[in-house]
Design a protein around this motif. Structure first.
Motif, PDB file in Angstrom:
ATOM      1  N   THR A 339      57.633  45.570  60.428  1.00  0.00           N
ATOM      2  CA  THR A 339      57.441  44.993  61.753  1.00  0.00           C
ATOM      3  C   THR A 339      58.759  44.975  62.517  1.00  0.00           C
ATOM      4  N   ASN A 340      59.802  44.539  61.860  1.00  0.00           N
ATOM      5  CA  ASN A 340      61.073  44.295  62.555  1.00  0.00           C
ATOM      6  C   ASN A 340      62.287  44.639  61.690  1.00  0.00           C
ATOM      7  N   GLY A 341      62.236  45.781  61.018  1.00  0.00           N
ATOM      8  CA  GLY A 341      63.388  46.183  60.207  1.00  0.00           C
ATOM      9  C   GLY A 341      64.008  47.480  60.711  1.00  0.00           C
ATOM     10  N   ARG A 342      63.785  47.776  61.996  1.00  0.00           N
ATOM     11  CA  ARG A 342      64.338  49.012  62.558  1.00  0.00           C
ATOM     12  C   ARG A 342      65.714  48.762  63.176  1.00  0.00           C
ATOM     13  N   LEU A 343      66.409  49.876  63.490  1.00  0.00           N
ATOM     14  CA  LEU A 343      67.790  49.771  63.944  1.00  0.00           C
ATOM     15  C   LEU A 343      67.926  48.845  65.159  1.00  0.00           C
ATOM     16  N   SER A 344      67.025  48.973  66.123  1.00  0.00           N
ATOM     17  CA  SER A 344      67.145  48.143  67.326  1.00  0.00           C
ATOM     18  C   SER A 344      66.956  46.660  67.009  1.00  0.00           C
ATOM     19  N   ASP A 345      66.122  46.364  66.016  1.00  0.00           N
ATOM     20  CA  ASP A 345      65.946  44.962  65.601  1.00  0.00           C
ATOM     21  C   ASP A 345      67.255  44.414  65.029  1.00  0.00           C
ATOM     22  N   LEU A 346      67.877  45.237  64.180  1.00  0.00           N
ATOM     23  CA  LEU A 346      69.115  44.785  63.537  1.00  0.00           C
ATOM     24  C   LEU A 346      70.220  44.660  64.584  1.00  0.00           C
ATOM     25  N   ALA A 347      70.260  45.614  65.506  1.00  0.00           N
ATOM     26  CA  ALA A 347      71.317  45.592  66.526  1.00  0.00           C
ATOM     27  C   ALA A 347      71.175  44.359  67.416  1.00  0.00           C
ATOM     28  N   GLU A 348      69.951  44.048  67.796  1.00  0.00           N
ATOM     29  CA  GLU A 348      69.700  42.899  68.671  1.00  0.00           C
ATOM     30  C   GLU A 348      70.069  41.593  67.948  1.00  0.00           C
ATOM     31  N   ALA A 349      69.693  41.523  66.671  1.00  0.00           N
ATOM     32  CA  ALA A 349      70.025  40.317  65.903  1.00  0.00           C
ATOM     33  C   ALA A 349      71.540  40.218  65.697  1.00  0.00           C
ATOM     34  N   ALA A 350      72.185  41.366  65.449  1.00  0.00           N
ATOM     35  CA  ALA A 350      73.638  41.360  65.206  1.00  0.00           C
ATOM     36  C   ALA A 350      74.401  40.882  66.438  1.00  0.00           C
ATOM     37  N   LYS A 351      73.917  41.294  67.606  1.00  0.00           N
ATOM     38  CA  LYS A 351      74.552  40.875  68.859  1.00  0.00           C
ATOM     39  C   LYS A 351      74.573  39.347  68.935  1.00  0.00           C
ATOM     40  N   PHE A 352      73.487  38.776  68.485  1.00  0.00           N
ATOM     41  CA  PHE A 352      73.354  37.327  68.530  1.00  0.00           C
ATOM     42  C   PHE A 352      74.216  36.642  67.452  1.00  0.00           C
ATOM     43  N   VAL A 353      74.297  37.293  66.312  1.00  0.00           N
ATOM     44  CA  VAL A 353      74.974  36.710  65.149  1.00  0.00           C
ATOM     45  C   VAL A 353      76.500  36.756  65.296  1.00  0.00           C
ATOM     46  N   GLN A 354      76.982  37.759  65.989  1.00  0.00           N
ATOM     47  CA  GLN A 354      78.429  37.987  66.091  1.00  0.00           C
ATOM     48  C   GLN A 354      79.171  36.714  66.517  1.00  0.00           C
ATOM     49  N   GLY A 355      80.171  36.362  65.701  1.00  0.00           N
ATOM     50  CA  GLY A 355      80.974  35.189  66.032  1.00  0.00           C
ATOM     51  C   GLY A 355      80.333  33.870  65.600  1.00  0.00           C
ATOM     52  N   ARG A 356      79.207  33.939  64.933  1.00  0.00           N
ATOM     53  CA  ARG A 356      78.564  32.708  64.447  1.00  0.00           C
ATOM     54  C   ARG A 356      78.476  32.757  62.929  1.00  0.00           C
ATOM     55  N   VAL A 366      69.473  40.554  55.260  1.00  0.00           N
ATOM     56  CA  VAL A 366      69.098  41.610  56.195  1.00  0.00           C
ATOM     57  C   VAL A 366      68.745  42.842  55.366  1.00  0.00           C
ATOM     58  N   VAL A 367      67.529  43.342  55.538  1.00  0.00           N
ATOM     59  CA  VAL A 367      67.059  44.479  54.756  1.00  0.00           C
ATOM     60  C   VAL A 367      66.602  45.587  55.709  1.00  0.00           C
ATOM     61  N   PRO A 368      67.417  46.625  55.874  1.00  0.00           N
ATOM     62  CA  PRO A 368      67.036  47.727  56.770  1.00  0.00           C
ATOM     63  C   PRO A 368      65.745  48.389  56.293  1.00  0.00           C
ATOM     64  N   GLY A 369      64.982  48.918  57.245  1.00  0.00           N
ATOM     65  CA  GLY A 369      63.694  49.516  56.902  1.00  0.00           C
ATOM     66  C   GLY A 369      63.791  50.864  56.214  1.00  0.00           C
ATOM     67  N   SER A 370      64.949  51.526  56.315  1.00  0.00           N
ATOM     68  CA  SER A 370      65.096  52.831  55.675  1.00  0.00           C
ATOM     69  C   SER A 370      66.567  53.089  55.376  1.00  0.00           C
ATOM     70  N   GLN A 371      66.798  54.082  54.514  1.00  0.00           N
ATOM     71  CA  GLN A 371      68.181  54.462  54.211  1.00  0.00           C
ATOM     72  C   GLN A 371      68.879  54.983  55.464  1.00  0.00           C
ATOM     73  N   GLU A 372      68.104  55.697  56.286  1.00  0.00           N
ATOM     74  CA  GLU A 372      68.667  56.238  57.540  1.00  0.00           C
ATOM     75  C   GLU A 372      69.139  55.085  58.448  1.00  0.00           C
ATOM     76  N   ILE A 373      68.344  54.030  58.506  1.00  0.00           N
ATOM     77  CA  ILE A 373      68.737  52.871  59.325  1.00  0.00           C
ATOM     78  C   ILE A 373      69.988  52.218  58.733  1.00  0.00           C
ATOM     79  N   GLU A 392      73.415  38.441  53.626  1.00  0.00           N
ATOM     80  CA  GLU A 392      73.532  39.485  52.617  1.00  0.00           C
ATOM     81  C   GLU A 392      73.010  40.781  53.230  1.00  0.00           C
ATOM     82  N   TRP A 393      73.721  41.869  53.020  1.00  0.00           N
ATOM     83  CA  TRP A 393      73.343  43.182  53.556  1.00  0.00           C
ATOM     84  C   TRP A 393      72.769  43.993  52.406  1.00  0.00           C
ATOM     85  N   ARG A 394      71.506  44.359  52.502  1.00  0.00           N
ATOM     86  CA  ARG A 394      70.810  44.963  51.368  1.00  0.00           C
ATOM     87  C   ARG A 394      70.424  46.421  51.615  1.00  0.00           C
TER      88      ARG A 394
END
Ligand code: SF4
Lengths: 463, 195
Positions: A339-356, A366-373, A392-394
């Motif tokens: 549902t929400n493990g694609r690159l844009s999902d991670l990028a949007e969440a990371a923008k929010f997480v940065q500095g917090r 955080v579990v990317p949806g694919s090796q490519e992601i 944790e980055w998985r």
């Protein structure tokens, strides 16, 4: 005046079967390790072949560990299931995107890698032994989940016995407010129409909100069609679809590309298409949405209070009628899934997480949806942002969406999750509790340590 | 496969809407390469959490028919859910409504899912709770479900009903008959030939 559904259905209809059902050709068959081994056994037992092995692709996603994909897996059953799939694919000449310690391949969640490699294309019929196959409809395909006996049928005949679906057009119009995402749109649709509102239907999503969505966002919406009872969901192909597909590994190239675009364009629902039902939703009314219950329709806007008489759900979740979900202390935060493990999902969440930083009592994954992601995210430095913030980055896989690998809730832990199901026991503990929300809302909950209205924290950033 | 025109036997009433396939068969039991032994895990977590769960009640052991409420089998497409019920001994399900994938999976396995209106289901469940020994007879051809003096009209999709009655409910051989038509259809699809 036909819809895309009718055009695609008719193009793939082989004949009417003696049972009265339609024999439907399957253009793309995707396979994973959990729902296929029995199907391969059945075709072996009957001595059937696989007539179209080049139209089936396989991956391993549900049971892979996300800490390391080193073989053999420590979990002997996971290893056995993976070996069985490798053997089956080899025997029948099926391409397998296998897990690997170097994460250098194309393994990933089946519904993430299909579109990512351009296997998923408009106008195809797509089947997979997995209910979230509806995801692929975001590119204008008719895609649906099937059971293992049907996996056997597709392997043996590249076709299925099916009854046609009705089509409900769902228009979402207007601009989404800041902090409101595709996930909130689909949770709102399911809340509005109910978990079985879509039984017998395919959902066709349209309207200006959907038109303006990226393909990734459309995938989030189509993914959860099945949570509303609709076996398939789709968006008509448009310029965004073509731009998304162009240059992908399995997408047509050269002159073939132009012919493909012409065919794809012709398949979109006609402007005067007739629908069996029509629903209109105003995007401006949608809030960041959170589930409080044990099915995906049991949700509220984050500022709203729960209003229900469903004692079973309230008791299981530990909520009271009239209570708000905002403020609920969480134990686990999970960003990932088809549902929400694609690159844009991670990028949007990371923008929010940065500095917090993640609250000290929260385990955040955080579990990317694919090796490519994973590779792309790492190239963008997203992994560093997440790990610096305490996530944790998985490695790629389904992970805590359904916890068939070591990533599980313990006891009655509460998880803020970007996945698609909040069923009892879904995340691996029979008493575990799941709150579904957008990935940015999950990030906000991880940082605050409790469910929180992301809009308040967005203001902090912009202030 | 032989045709199925009726299913008879004692029946188990299981109340609750949206009993999803994660509840019928929790994901950890999907970690196997066969369906063997799934009958031992039907509703396992619900049963552990509730000693009064109907599947824990020995009175209902040996039931052939399951009577459920709305949207039974929603969620995951896992055939492990109907496989588990079938291996437990269930041969037919009667309910207010079913998820489409679950109903289709069950049909392929030879386990018809009848729908009936809310009042009929309520009457059936209440009767079975009071008199668990009642033998229920579900007719595939007419849809009529009889339980003692109670008669209820059940429904099956026409295609499924006919397939059962005429023994065509195992579709693979049907799909493989006249196979040239499959190749013919494939050859008309632009993407199959690479555009
Ligand atoms: S991420 Fe979750 S929903 Fe998606 S395929 Fe994996 S287990 Fe199924």
């Amino acid at each position: 005046m036909p819809t895309l559904f009718e055009k695609v259905w008719n193009a793939h209809a082989v004949r009417t079967l003696p049972s009265g059902q339609t024999q439907l050709f399957v253009g793309l068959h995707l396979v994973h390790e959990v729902t296929s081994p029995q199907a391969f056994d059945m075709i072996r037992q009957h001595g059937w072949g696989v007539p179209y092995p080049q139209r089936t692709f396989a991956t391993v996603d549900h049971i892979v560990p996300t800490s390391s994909q080193k073989r053999p897996f420590l979990d002997v059953i996971a290893e056995e299931m993976t070996t069985a799939l490798e053997r089956n694919c080899q025997q029948y000449g099926i391409q397998l995107f296998a897990p690997g310690d170097d994460l250098a391949g194309n393994q990933g969640i089946v519904h993430v890698i299909g579109p990512e490699m351009g296997l998923t294309q408009p106008g195809m019929t797509i089947a997979c032994g997995d209910s979230h196959t509806s995801t692929h409809g975001a590119l204008g395909a008719i895609a649906f989940g099937i059971g293992t006996s049907q996996v056997r049928d597709v392997l043996a005949s590249q076709s299925l016995a099916m009854d046609p679906l009705k089509v409900r057009r769902i228009d979402v119009n207007g601009t989404l407010k800041p902090g409101v995402y595709a996930k909130d749109v689909i949770l709102t649709i399911i809340r509005r129409l109910g978990v079985n509102g879509g039984v017998g239907y395919a959902y066709e999503y349209g309207g200006t909100t959907i038109d303006n969505m990226s393909i990734d966002e459309r995938m989030t919406v189509c993914n959860m069609s099945v949570e509303g009872g609709a076996r398939a969901g789709y968006v008509n192909p448009d310029e965004k679809t073509f731009a998304y597909l162009k240059g992908r590994q399995y997408a047509p190239q050269g002159d073939a590309w132009d012919r493909a675009v012409a065919w794809w364009t012709s398949l979109a629902s006609d402007a005067d298409a007739t629908y069996d039902d029509h629903v209109v939703i105003d995007a401006a009314t949608i809030e960041p949405t959170v589930t409080w219950g044990i099915n995906p329709a049991q949700s509220v806007g984050v500022s709203e209070a729960i209003a229900t008489k469903d004692e079973e759900a309230l008791t299981y979740m530990g909520f009271a009628d009239g209570q708000k979900v905002a403020g609920t202390r969480i134990d686990v935060a999970f960003i990932g899934s088809c549902t929400n493990g694609r690159l844009s999902d991670l990028a949007e969440a990371a923008k929010f997480v940065q500095g917090r930083h993640v609250a000290s009592h929260v385990k955040a994954l955080v579990v990317p949806g694919s090796q490519e992601i994973s590779r792309k995210a790492e190239a963008m430095g997203l992994d560093k942002i997440f790990t610096a913030a305490g996530f944790e980055w998985r490695g790629a896989g389904c992970s805590m969406c359904l916890a068939m690998n070591p990533d599980k809730l313990v006891g009655n832990q509460i998880s803020a999750s970007s996945s698609n199901r909040n069923f009892k026991g879904r995340q691996g503990s029979p008493t575990g509790r799941t709150l579904l929300m957008s990935p940015v809302m999950v990030a906000a909950a991880a940082i605050a340590g409790e469910v929180t209205d992301v809009r308040e924290m967005l203001e902090e950033v912009h202030a | 496969m032989a045709s199925i025109t009726a299913i008879s036997g004692r029946a188990l009433p299981l109340r609750g809407n949206e009993l999803d396939t994660d509840r019928i068969m929790p994901a950890r039991f999907l970690k196997a390469v066969t369906f063997d032994g799934l009958e031992h895990h039907v509703f396992e977590d619900d049963r552990k959490g509730n000693p009064n769960h109907p599947f824990n009640n020995a009175t209902y052991n040996g039931s052939a028919i399951l009577v459920v409420n709305e949207n039974f089998g929603c969620g995951s497409s896992r055939e492990h859910a109907p496989q588990g019920l079938l291996r437990w001994g269930i041969k037919a399900i009667v309910g207010e409504s079913f998820s489409e994938i679950f109903r289709g999976n069950s049909a392929v396995l030879g386990m018809p899912c009848f729908t009936a209106d809310k009042a009929s289901i309520e009457a059936l469940q209440a009767l079975l709770e009071k008199a668990p020994d009642t033998v229920v007879d579900a007719r595939v051809d007419t849809g009529v479900i009889t339980a003692g003096s109670l008669k209820v009209q059940g429904n099956l999709p026409a295609g499924v009903r006919d397939a059962f009655v005429t023994d065509k409910w195992n579709p693979t051989s049907m799909l493989l008959a006249d196979y040239d038509t499959v190749h013919a259809t494939a050859s008309t699809l632009p993407y199959v030939a690479g555009f």
